[in-house]
Design a protein around this motif. Structure first.
Motif, PDB file in Angstrom:
ATOM      1  N   THR A 254       0.823  -1.212   0.000  1.00  0.00           N
ATOM      2  CA  THR A 254       0.000   0.000   0.000  1.00  0.00           C
ATOM      3  C   THR A 254       0.853   1.257   0.000  1.00  0.00           C
ATOM      4  O   THR A 254       0.398   2.325  -0.427  1.00  0.00           O
ATOM      5  CB  THR A 254      -0.964   0.016   1.202  1.00  0.00           C
ATOM      6  OG1 THR A 254      -0.222  -0.118   2.425  1.00  0.00           O
ATOM      7  CG2 THR A 254      -1.966  -1.121   1.113  1.00  0.00           C
ATOM      8  N   SER A 255       2.102   1.141   0.457  1.00  0.00           N
ATOM      9  CA  SER A 255       2.986   2.319   0.465  1.00  0.00           C
ATOM     10  C   SER A 255       3.299   2.800  -0.951  1.00  0.00           C
ATOM     11  O   SER A 255       3.722   3.937  -1.140  1.00  0.00           O
ATOM     12  CB  SER A 255       4.292   1.986   1.192  1.00  0.00           C
ATOM     13  OG  SER A 255       5.170   1.230   0.369  1.00  0.00           O
ATOM     14  N   THR A 256       3.083   1.933  -1.943  1.00  0.00           N
ATOM     15  CA  THR A 256       3.438   2.296  -3.323  1.00  0.00           C
ATOM     16  C   THR A 256       2.284   2.935  -4.091  1.00  0.00           C
ATOM     17  O   THR A 256       2.447   3.276  -5.260  1.00  0.00           O
ATOM     18  CB  THR A 256       3.889   1.040  -4.095  1.00  0.00           C
ATOM     19  OG1 THR A 256       2.767   0.152  -4.273  1.00  0.00           O
ATOM     20  CG2 THR A 256       4.998   0.306  -3.361  1.00  0.00           C
ATOM     21  N   ILE A 257       1.134   3.093  -3.462  1.00  0.00           N
ATOM     22  CA  ILE A 257      -0.040   3.612  -4.165  1.00  0.00           C
ATOM     23  C   ILE A 257      -0.054   5.143  -4.114  1.00  0.00           C
ATOM     24  O   ILE A 257      -0.103   5.740  -3.036  1.00  0.00           O
ATOM     25  CB  ILE A 257      -1.333   3.063  -3.536  1.00  0.00           C
ATOM     26  CG1 ILE A 257      -1.314   1.534  -3.554  1.00  0.00           C
ATOM     27  CG2 ILE A 257      -2.563   3.586  -4.280  1.00  0.00           C
ATOM     28  CD1 ILE A 257      -2.480   0.895  -2.812  1.00  0.00           C
ATOM     29  N   PRO A 258      -0.030   5.813  -5.249  1.00  0.00           N
ATOM     30  CA  PRO A 258       0.002   7.276  -5.272  1.00  0.00           C
ATOM     31  C   PRO A 258      -1.175   7.928  -4.545  1.00  0.00           C
ATOM     32  O   PRO A 258      -1.028   9.009  -3.982  1.00  0.00           O
ATOM     33  CB  PRO A 258      -0.010   7.604  -6.772  1.00  0.00           C
ATOM     34  CG  PRO A 258       0.567   6.384  -7.420  1.00  0.00           C
ATOM     35  CD  PRO A 258       0.062   5.241  -6.606  1.00  0.00           C
ATOM     36  N   GLY A 259      -2.355   7.305  -4.592  1.00  0.00           N
ATOM     37  CA  GLY A 259      -3.537   7.897  -3.982  1.00  0.00           C
ATOM     38  C   GLY A 259      -3.660   7.655  -2.494  1.00  0.00           C
ATOM     39  O   GLY A 259      -4.711   7.922  -1.901  1.00  0.00           O
ATOM     40  N   VAL A 260      -2.593   7.179  -1.863  1.00  0.00           N
ATOM     41  CA  VAL A 260      -2.618   6.894  -0.425  1.00  0.00           C
ATOM     42  C   VAL A 260      -1.700   7.873   0.300  1.00  0.00           C
ATOM     43  O   VAL A 260      -0.537   8.047  -0.077  1.00  0.00           O
ATOM     44  CB  VAL A 260      -2.162   5.446  -0.148  1.00  0.00           C
ATOM     45  CG1 VAL A 260      -1.929   5.224   1.344  1.00  0.00           C
ATOM     46  CG2 VAL A 260      -3.206   4.458  -0.655  1.00  0.00           C
ATOM     47  N   THR A 261      -2.232   8.535   1.331  1.00  0.00           N
ATOM     48  CA  THR A 261      -1.439   9.454   2.142  1.00  0.00           C
ATOM     49  C   THR A 261      -1.414   8.961   3.579  1.00  0.00           C
ATOM     50  O   THR A 261      -2.353   8.295   4.038  1.00  0.00           O
ATOM     51  CB  THR A 261      -2.016  10.881   2.103  1.00  0.00           C
ATOM     52  OG1 THR A 261      -3.380  10.850   2.555  1.00  0.00           O
ATOM     53  CG2 THR A 261      -1.979  11.438   0.686  1.00  0.00           C
ATOM     54  N   VAL A 262      -0.358   9.301   4.296  1.00  0.00           N
ATOM     55  CA  VAL A 262      -0.172   8.816   5.665  1.00  0.00           C
ATOM     56  C   VAL A 262       0.279   9.968   6.549  1.00  0.00           C
ATOM     57  O   VAL A 262       1.199  10.708   6.201  1.00  0.00           O
ATOM     58  CB  VAL A 262       0.885   7.694   5.723  1.00  0.00           C
ATOM     59  CG1 VAL A 262       0.978   7.114   7.134  1.00  0.00           C
ATOM     60  CG2 VAL A 262       0.574   6.588   4.715  1.00  0.00           C
ATOM     61  N   VAL A 263      -0.368  10.120   7.715  1.00  0.00           N
ATOM     62  CA  VAL A 263       0.041  11.146   8.679  1.00  0.00           C
ATOM     63  C   VAL A 263       0.083  10.527  10.071  1.00  0.00           C
ATOM     64  O   VAL A 263      -0.627   9.565  10.373  1.00  0.00           O
ATOM     65  CB  VAL A 263      -0.928  12.354   8.682  1.00  0.00           C
ATOM     66  CG1 VAL A 263      -0.930  13.059   7.338  1.00  0.00           C
ATOM     67  CG2 VAL A 263      -2.345  11.919   9.053  1.00  0.00           C
ATOM     68  N   ASP A 264       0.933  11.090  10.921  1.00  0.00           N
ATOM     69  CA  ASP A 264       0.991  10.650  12.312  1.00  0.00           C
ATOM     70  C   ASP A 264      -0.273  11.099  13.035  1.00  0.00           C
ATOM     71  O   ASP A 264      -0.822  12.173  12.756  1.00  0.00           O
ATOM     72  CB  ASP A 264       2.210  11.254  13.009  1.00  0.00           C
ATOM     73  CG  ASP A 264       3.524  10.720  12.456  1.00  0.00           C
ATOM     74  OD1 ASP A 264       3.617   9.501  12.230  1.00  0.00           O
ATOM     75  OD2 ASP A 264       4.444  11.536  12.249  1.00  0.00           O
ATOM     76  N   SER A 265      -0.723  10.283  13.981  1.00  0.00           N
ATOM     77  CA  SER A 265      -1.908  10.634  14.739  1.00  0.00           C
ATOM     78  C   SER A 265      -1.858   9.936  16.099  1.00  0.00           C
ATOM     79  O   SER A 265      -0.941   9.163  16.385  1.00  0.00           O
ATOM     80  CB  SER A 265      -3.178  10.212  13.984  1.00  0.00           C
ATOM     81  OG  SER A 265      -3.140   8.830  13.644  1.00  0.00           O
TER      82      SER A 265
END
Length: 330
Positions: A254-265
């Motif tokens: 999933t880390s390779t998908i352009p439409g996926v963003t990740v933020v700390d929470s």
């Protein structure tokens, strides 16, 4: 129409407004879902006593009826020559999970799924899913029925999750581009679309009134591949996520998908990562929250403004033995 049929209809509605999917995949996944009642939330991955949530088994995008067509010798959806660089937060967590060599307890993952339909006509409910390490899958909506379902041998596994788990493991130890292709095509019995997929796609469009359907562009293929990769990967978290290595593979993919963003929470006092996937052609999105140290999912919400549907859920995921569950000890 019974409850399961109603829920299947809602999932199909969500599917129909999303992205393109091969005709064969639509038909096959439809049969599989009716037969398997797959987890709709993300029992994603688990660990011992994890919480997670929904839409994990939400259908891959459909809509216009378009779908990936064969390219050269590759007939899978949206094949790419190499996997793009991954999101560093997910890649880093995957590396930590891969380094965990602790023995895995039990021989199955038990997922207790609580579905909250916030907007929609289907009632909320609790579901019980047991995925064995051997690929069997047992399901019920009554806790006291699960031992009897196992005793009767009502195995609903159809190989999809087994192929997906294999793809996740390959993402950890093998070639990432190859693992992406495996996961994208894990829905197919043969691990690849059947011959004639493009012809069937074109014919389907003609039957829907499109006089001269256009062939898929490279952009179409990339978009479809991203959608399939996300949906299949999240599904696999339900089946094999009790294993840190499977979680690691899913995170790498999933880390390779352009439409996926990740933020700390922060969620419930614990450090988490909030993952937002926008891999549909409309404004539909899925927000998945996982533990920032274990990768265990905590919650997931699928929101589709176009259909006015919003579904969220939580999961309790634990490692168990099939013998104990069959004996009613769980």
């Amino acid at each position: 129409m019974n409850d399961n049929e109603v829920w299947d209809a809602v999932k199909q509605t969500l599917s129909d407004v999303q992205m393109d999917r091969p005709v064969e995949a639509i038909e096959q996944r439809g049969r599989a879902r009716r037969r398997n009642r797959q987890v709709l939330g993300l029992a994603a991955g688990g660990g011992v006593a994890a919480v997670a949530a929904l839409a994990l088994a939400l259908p891959m995008a459909t809509g216009s009826g378009t779908a990936p067509a064969p390219t050269g010798t590759n007939s899978h959806a949206g094949a790419a020559p190499a996997a793009p660089a991954g999101n560093i937060k997910l890649v880093s967590l995957a590396a930590n999970l891969t380094a965990d060599n602790a023995a895995l307890p039990g021989d199955a993952s038990l997922i207790i799924e609580k579905v909250d339909v916030r907007r929609g006509t289907v009632p909320s409910r609790t579901r019980y899913h047991l995925y064995t390490d051997g690929g069997e899958y047992y399901y019920t909506e009554a806790r006291n029925e699960l031992p009897r379902v196992i005793a009767r041998g009502e195995n609903l596994g159809n190989g999809f999750h087994t192929r997906g788990v294999a793809a996740a493991r390959n993402a950890v130890t093998g070639d990432l581009a190859e693992a992406r292709e495996q996961m994208i095509n894990s829905v197919y019995d043969e691990g690849k679309p059947p011959a004639g997929a493009e012809e069937k796609r074109m014919e389907s469009l003609r039957q829907k009134g499109v006089a001269n359907p256009s062939p898929l562009t490279d952009e179409d293929r990339e978009r479809i591949a991203a959608n399939h990769l996300w949906v299949n990967s999240v599904d696999v978290l339900s089946a094999g996520g009790g294993d840190p290595k499977v979680r690691a593979g899913v995170l790498r993919l999933t880390s390779t998908i352009p439409g996926v963003t990740v933020v700390d929470s922060t969620t419930g006092g614990q450090p988490t990562l909030t993952i937002t996937a926008k891999v549909w052609t409309d404004d539909t999105q899925q927000v998945l929250i996982i533990n920032a140290e274990s990768g265990v999912p905590i919650s997931s919400e699928m929101d589709s403004p176009e259909t006015g549907t919003s579904i969220a859920g939580t999961f309790e995921v634990s490692r168990v033995t099939v013998a104990d569950v069959r004996a009613g000890s769980f």
